[in-house]
Enzyme design. Structure first.
Site, short mmCIF file in Angstrom:
data_model
loop_
_atom_site.label_atom_id
_atom_site.label_comp_id
_atom_site.label_asym_id
_atom_site.label_seq_id
_atom_site.Cartn_x
_atom_site.Cartn_y
_atom_site.Cartn_z
N HIS A 157 33.31 71.32 33.31
CA HIS A 157 34.13 70.33 32.62
C HIS A 157 35.52 70.17 33.24
O HIS A 157 36.43 69.66 32.59
CB HIS A 157 34.24 70.65 31.13
CG HIS A 157 33.06 70.17 30.33
ND1 HIS A 157 31.78 70.60 30.56
CD2 HIS A 157 32.96 69.28 29.31
CE1 HIS A 157 30.96 70.02 29.70
NE2 HIS A 157 31.64 69.20 28.94
N GLU B 152 23.98 58.17 32.16
CA GLU B 152 25.00 57.84 33.16
C GLU B 152 24.47 57.04 34.33
O GLU B 152 25.11 56.08 34.78
CB GLU B 152 25.70 59.11 33.66
CG GLU B 152 26.68 59.74 32.67
CD GLU B 152 26.02 60.57 31.57
OE1 GLU B 152 24.78 60.71 31.59
OE2 GLU B 152 26.74 61.08 30.70
C1 LIG Z 1 25.86 64.25 31.00
C2 LIG Z 1 26.79 64.38 29.88
N1 LIG Z 1 27.25 63.28 29.28
C3 LIG Z 1 28.10 63.39 28.24
C4 LIG Z 1 28.50 64.61 27.79
C5 LIG Z 1 29.46 64.73 26.61
N2 LIG Z 1 28.78 65.32 25.46
C6 LIG Z 1 28.91 66.61 25.13
S1 LIG Z 1 27.97 67.04 23.82
C7 LIG Z 1 27.43 65.47 23.64
C8 LIG Z 1 26.52 65.09 22.50
C9 LIG Z 1 25.12 65.26 22.77
O1 LIG Z 1 24.44 64.94 21.62
P1 LIG Z 1 23.15 65.75 21.20
O2 LIG Z 1 22.29 65.97 22.39
O3 LIG Z 1 22.54 65.02 20.07
O4 LIG Z 1 23.69 67.18 20.76
P2 LIG Z 1 24.56 67.57 19.49
O5 LIG Z 1 25.98 67.62 19.94
O6 LIG Z 1 24.33 66.58 18.41
O7 LIG Z 1 24.10 68.93 19.11
C10 LIG Z 1 27.94 64.65 24.62
C11 LIG Z 1 27.62 63.23 24.76
C12 LIG Z 1 28.01 65.75 28.46
N3 LIG Z 1 28.36 66.98 28.11
N4 LIG Z 1 27.14 65.60 29.48
#
Ligand SMILES: Cc1ncc(C[n+]2csc(CCOP(=O)(O)OP(=O)(O)O)c2C)c(N)n1
Ligand SMILES: Cc1ncc(C[n+]2csc(CCOP(=O)(O)OP(=O)(O)O)c2C)c(N)n1
Ligand SMILES: [Mg+2]
Ligand SMILES: [Mg+2]
Lengths: 348, 324, 324, 348
Positions: free
Chosen positions: A126, A57
């Site tokens: 959230h 971000e």
């Molecule tokens: C700072 C932030 N940006 C975006 C999000 C939205 N978000 C929630 S889970 C996720 C995926 C993260 O991917 P990863 O770390 O690979 O975990 P996975 O869901 O694959 O287990 C995102 C982008 C968030 N929660 N926090």
């Protein structure tokens, strides 16, 4: 047209009018297209102008500032307001200050769309909306639409504004439908909208709270209570003239914010109204908003967390010292408090 | 080799000019007319020289709190710089930004910022705009060894590693962030440029005391970015002579050894270039005097201009904070 | 080799239990009583199994939005988990946090957070506390391939590379951040574990489909952290079967190919372990039924407990927001 | 004892009392020792408990939260408030919420010391103080000392508080000297201090603005104007009772914040006073603060940027509708407005 369609429409128009408009953010070209708001943009304007990004971000906001310096008009999307707390430095110390700090030589046309979560256990991290923080940052504009129509018009104005604009979208607005003008329709930034004129009391609200206020109006109009409802549209700059004019007329004020009442836009409005309309006030102004409390996840704990049309009616009833039987309204409510409608099945 | 020496004369002039400007600021600071935090580049002038050789006027540059040398090397207006330090309306930022916030659009010097690391993603954004424009400009980001530690540096490098842009990261590693040596901030056995290479960005290391090598590598780096429209990270070891912020020495603080400082002073790239030029009869002592005189004259005029310029006026409405 | 198989039985039970819990959540979600965003670990249970083998009860663990498997693998209370999803006062966070905010202090599961990357520095802080305590615990940080892109990940790794702490980073690389594949977020020719190695932290790569190798490496990784009180980064390739958030499949969205998904399902580590156990007569089909029955019974009780538990009450003063 | 000595004294006492107290931040053990506030800590308590760090604000705050979870009481120092904008996510989404969000099971005793720059061209990104933002974050406490004495007492209370505390130090307080109690002297968090009792008007201020208010008092007392001066000490929680009691008595209020007046603590105070003291008010309450404007660098542009004792006297003069000849005071000023005293030679 519903709210995402209105946003989508504005994006399409902006991107057609001006090749310099860019749209980026996590998920802008994924199957869900940010709740449909970025639908078909990639297909129509190409993967260079509409692109997905790493989860970074702070850098992404800085990159937007750089794009703006390079002559582009970037629109960055964050799926939750809460995530942008990682980018406060870039927004406040760079984007907001750039124009002034460098002798007004380079401006930053840059829109940051922030979606505010609500309901279905969005919980502590959230469902926050710190629009009041940004409204305290000189150099930024902060826009908060309250309907599909003004969302479209305000987004088009924001994209073509020469300054960084924080564009705050409440998730619960997404399901509202209304007729939206076609084409390049603009709603000016910095101008509040008088939704209904009235003489007994002024209600000032923003974002989804305006939807609740409108609902309250239906009821109040029936009871022959003459309310003036003002939707702010933008919380920086605030359209003070419209506010003062109204309160000077009605002598009564309820200011409602769509986030915590503490240190809110509503607080500031009351403070300034006190200064400018002191002699015209018939009652003490009242503020409403969410409690000054961390938002819990549990269904049971979010009950009554948000002001709704009933609590607005309740306030007005006590302000005008009349009985409006708001308790009956409470009994009639059918939709659970944590979803925008019964069609909603979670989880987002 | 002869090739490289051709660059010496131009680089010498630019570096000498930076040195003399910084020295004059240092000397005059005590008069309390330059009332802002000021970070001098004495000892680190080589980068200013390098960019004057290889960057084009319309290449973007964006810098940090320690930006005087970059601003001047890029061709920034001297009078506007000094006036900015004086807080005058004729300053490059109309007195609003001070030493840490320099801009000169005429030479595409897009700004310098005072939050460590904050200029980095902005420079990548500028590079992305170049890519979209399909122009053959490049975007230069100046940064210090300290800014490497900010997450936004990593995020920015990752971004341009996934989405290649014509970005030239120029990292002046002067071994310190304020008074803190690098080994307390980064693992001792890790080289910055190697780490960045492993992040997916082509990297170079140069030592400012090896001038030929530095010039050759820098030229190569710029060429690579411009031709391939891909990012490059260029690390250069260098040393700051004066205190971190302000016009004075800070040897009495003992956060760095006398030996370290004196060795770096002995290896002064500016003096070294002068020596080589003299030795190769590309410059005479008389010419040096002339150059010095000419630059000093220019500097005196700039200070005079700043002194005589008007102060800006504060406007209590948010005028000039928003573009219309 | 025989050695490794000894672990299979325990790991099988833990993984099977996680799978059945997640499936039951998935099945019951439609009743709209678990009213919170919920990220399931079906397909990724191996990590839960690994930590049940090699972590001690008092080793710290801190996780992300996708934490059920880690919580259960670490020994977290099942009833408190299900109650948390139901938003009940008996939930591990008293219903305040939901699926994304789990805690069980009894087994040193210190929390899970929903902002991508935000748990990482906190885990390093926990590791630093271990170092100060001179205890021989370790601190485990669960993270996804997406969190690698947050600057705070880099800052945290750099910190513990300079100031060694007993930190075990466990990165589940499932190739996606929501619907975005990794190649749009990180350079395709860069391996996460290699990059982290170059940042100064010892790293491992394991594939969850190669169970023996994964177990051996994980054991080694834990041992290294514990004995050397130094950080290790452990990357494990894995795959999420269900949608990113919620109880359903999301194949109709077509962001990943049917082939990719079906190949990963075919290579299901849980099934693989079962197969090996059966083949080696360490488990019979009857035992499997028994185990399944036992676990299902436990799960049914947990759901029943959650159903029957009270809802918390909202207190309009800031009670419980501040410790006294 | 001057202000840095008082901070230093508090740190030494806290670290002696409790081995779990840790002090870290960029420069805590460098030759300048954060303006002397961390002097001799490393020598006395060892390099493990007092350590320098990489420039990684966001991770550093997260590490503090982790240390707190691990049983320690970390004190993190940032040389400027502005730099902490990089760590808003860790402060707001993690540290502040941890206790509540996880069922009040683990608390976070964690002090974040933020120094607010002022003067000598600190400019747009080295003189901000967003304490009002933090005062809007449930789970945080926000402490703003106004003198060496209360700085010491408040810092000790903050370190031994069980919650995350944002401790805001104005750089211009650093040169104030006063007698400070020795030993483990505590000033309670959440309790305002009535510096002078009075009956005509209530002045509420914080941080360096209290110093200006005290200066104004000297003058006003001579003129027999009876002011009640309240120093807030903490802006979250605010000691509302003390405020309401005072305004109910005097019927008049000037609320001064040490940052922009917009959406400030002063705004919130006025809004709440309106609600609670409505019938007792003799005049409309007045707020003071910095302009809602980016802070420029130039000496010429910062003139009159900060409220001072003269502007306070001026406000009171207009509020009470009496002539106090504040213009003469302006003529008498000798120290340039951008330095705390003539001994100051820049640059920090
Ligand atoms: C700072 C932030 N940006 C975006 C999000 C939205 N978000 C929630 S889970 C996720 C995926 C993260 O991917 P990863 O770390 O690979 O975990 P996975 O869901 O694959 O287990 C995102 C982008 C968030 N929660 N926090
Ligand atoms: C985010 C942030 N943290 C801390 C500071 C304080 N600060 C100013 S300059 C500086 C040193 C940075 O070191 P480096 O990047 O190596 O640059 P150098 O001063 O050596 O040129 C620091 C830490 C700051 N300006 N911004
Ligand atoms: Mg440095
Ligand atoms: Mg993933």
């Amino acid at each position: 047209m519903n709210f995402p369609e209105a946003i989508n429409d504005a994006m399409k128009i902006a991107m057609s009018i001006d090749k310099k408009v860019i749209c980026y953010g996590l998920g802008v070209d994924d199957p869900k297209r940010i709740f449909g708001t970025t639908k078909r943009l990639k297909e129509r304007f190409g993967p260079e102008r509409v692109f997905d990004v790493p989860t970074s971000e702070n850098a992404l906001v800085g990159i937007g500032t750089g794009l703006a310096l390079g002559g582009y008009k970037p629109v960055f999307v964050s799926q939750r307001f809460d995530f942008i707390l990682l980018a406060i430095d870039q927004i406040v110390n760079a984007a907001a200050k750039w124009f002034y700090m460098f002798g007004s030589k380079n401006n930053i046309p840059f829109v940051i769309r922030l979606i505010v979560g609500r309901g279905w256990g969005q919980g502590p991290t959230h469902s926050q909306s710190y629009h009041a923080w940004f409204a305290n940052v000189p150099g930024l504009k902060v826009v908060m639409p309250s309907s599909p129509k003004n969302a479209k018009g305000l987004l088009l104005s924001s994209i073509f504004d020469k300054n960084p604009v924080i564009f705050v979208e409440n998730r619960w607005l997404y399901n509202i439908n209304e007729k939206v003008p076609t084409g390049d329709f603009r709603v000016p930034i910095g101008k509040a909208s008088v939704i209904q004129e009235g003489k007994d009391i002024t209600i000032i609200s923003n974002s989804f709270m305006t939807v609740e206020a409108k609902r309250a109006l239906k009821f109040l109009n029936d009871k022959k209570i003459s309310c003036e409802l003002i939707d702010l549209h933008t919380v920086r700059p605030v359209d003070w003239e419209t506010i003062y004019r109204s309160v000077n007329k009605t002598g009564r004020l309820i200011a409602i914010d769509s986030s915590s009442h503490n240190l809110s836009i509503a607080s500031e409005i009351i403070t300034r109204v006190i200064d400018k309309c002191w002699t015209k006030l018939k009652n003490k102004p009242v503020k409403m908003g969410l409690p000054d409390h961390i938002q819990p996840t549990s269904f049971a704990l979010t009950k009554n967390f948000y002001p709704d049309y009933i609590s607005i009616i309740k306030e007005i009833s006590s302000l005008l010292n009349i009985s409006l039987e708001w308790k009956k309204l409470q009994e009639k409510q059918e939709t659970p408090h944590d979803i925008p409608g019964t069609w909603f099945k979670g989880p987002f | 080799m002869k090739n490289v020496i051709d660059y010496y004369k131009k680089i010498y002039y630019v570096m000498k000019r930076i040195r003399l400007v910084e020295e004059e600021i240092s000397k005059n600071y005590k008069h309390q007319k330059m009332r802002c935090p000021t970070h001098l580049s004495i000892g680190q002038e080589l980068v200013g020289g390098l960019i004057s050789l290889f960057l084009k006027k319309n290449d973007f540059a964006i810098s940090t709190h320690r930006a005087h040398a970059h601003y001047l090397g890029k061709g920034g207006d001297l009078k506007a710089l000094i006036s900015e330090l004086y807080g005058k309306i004729t300053g490059c930022s109309k007195g609003r930004g001070g030493s840490m916030h320099l801009i000169d659009k005429k030479v595409s010097f897009m700004g310098s910022t005072a939050i460590v690391g904050s200029n980095i993603p902005i420079g990548v954004g500028l590079a992305l705009s170049i890519k979209f424009d399909k122009s053959n400009k490049i975007s230069c980001i100046f940064l210090g060894d300290g800014s490497i530690e900010e997450g936004v540096f990593f995020e920015s490098v990752n971004f341009t590693a996934v989405k290649p842009t014509p970005t030239l990261f120029i990292c002046e590693n002067n071994n310190y962030s304020v008074y803190t040596p690098i080994h307390l901030r980064q693992p001792s056995d890790r080289k910055i440029y190697e780490m960045v290479e492993s992040l997916g960005v082509k990297s170079f290391l140069a030592d400012s005391r090896d001038i030929n090598d530095t010039i050759i590598k820098f030229k190569k780096a710029v060429k690579f970015v411009r031709e391939n429209k891909q990012p490059v990270f260029f690390e250069i070891t260098t040393y700051r002579w004066k205190e971190h912020c302000g016009p004075n020495e800070d040897d009495h603080l003992k956060y760095r050894s006398e030996k370290e400082l004196s060795e770096w002073k002995k290896a002064d790239p500016l003096k070294e270039i002068e020596k080589v030029l003299l030795k190769n009869h590309l410059l005479t002592n008389i010419q040096i005097k002339k150059i010095t005189h000419k630059i000093k004259d220019e500097i005196a005029k700039a200070f005079d201009y700043a002194e005589k310029s008007e102060f800006p006026k504060f406007n209590s409405v948010n005028i000039d904070e928003y573009a219309n």
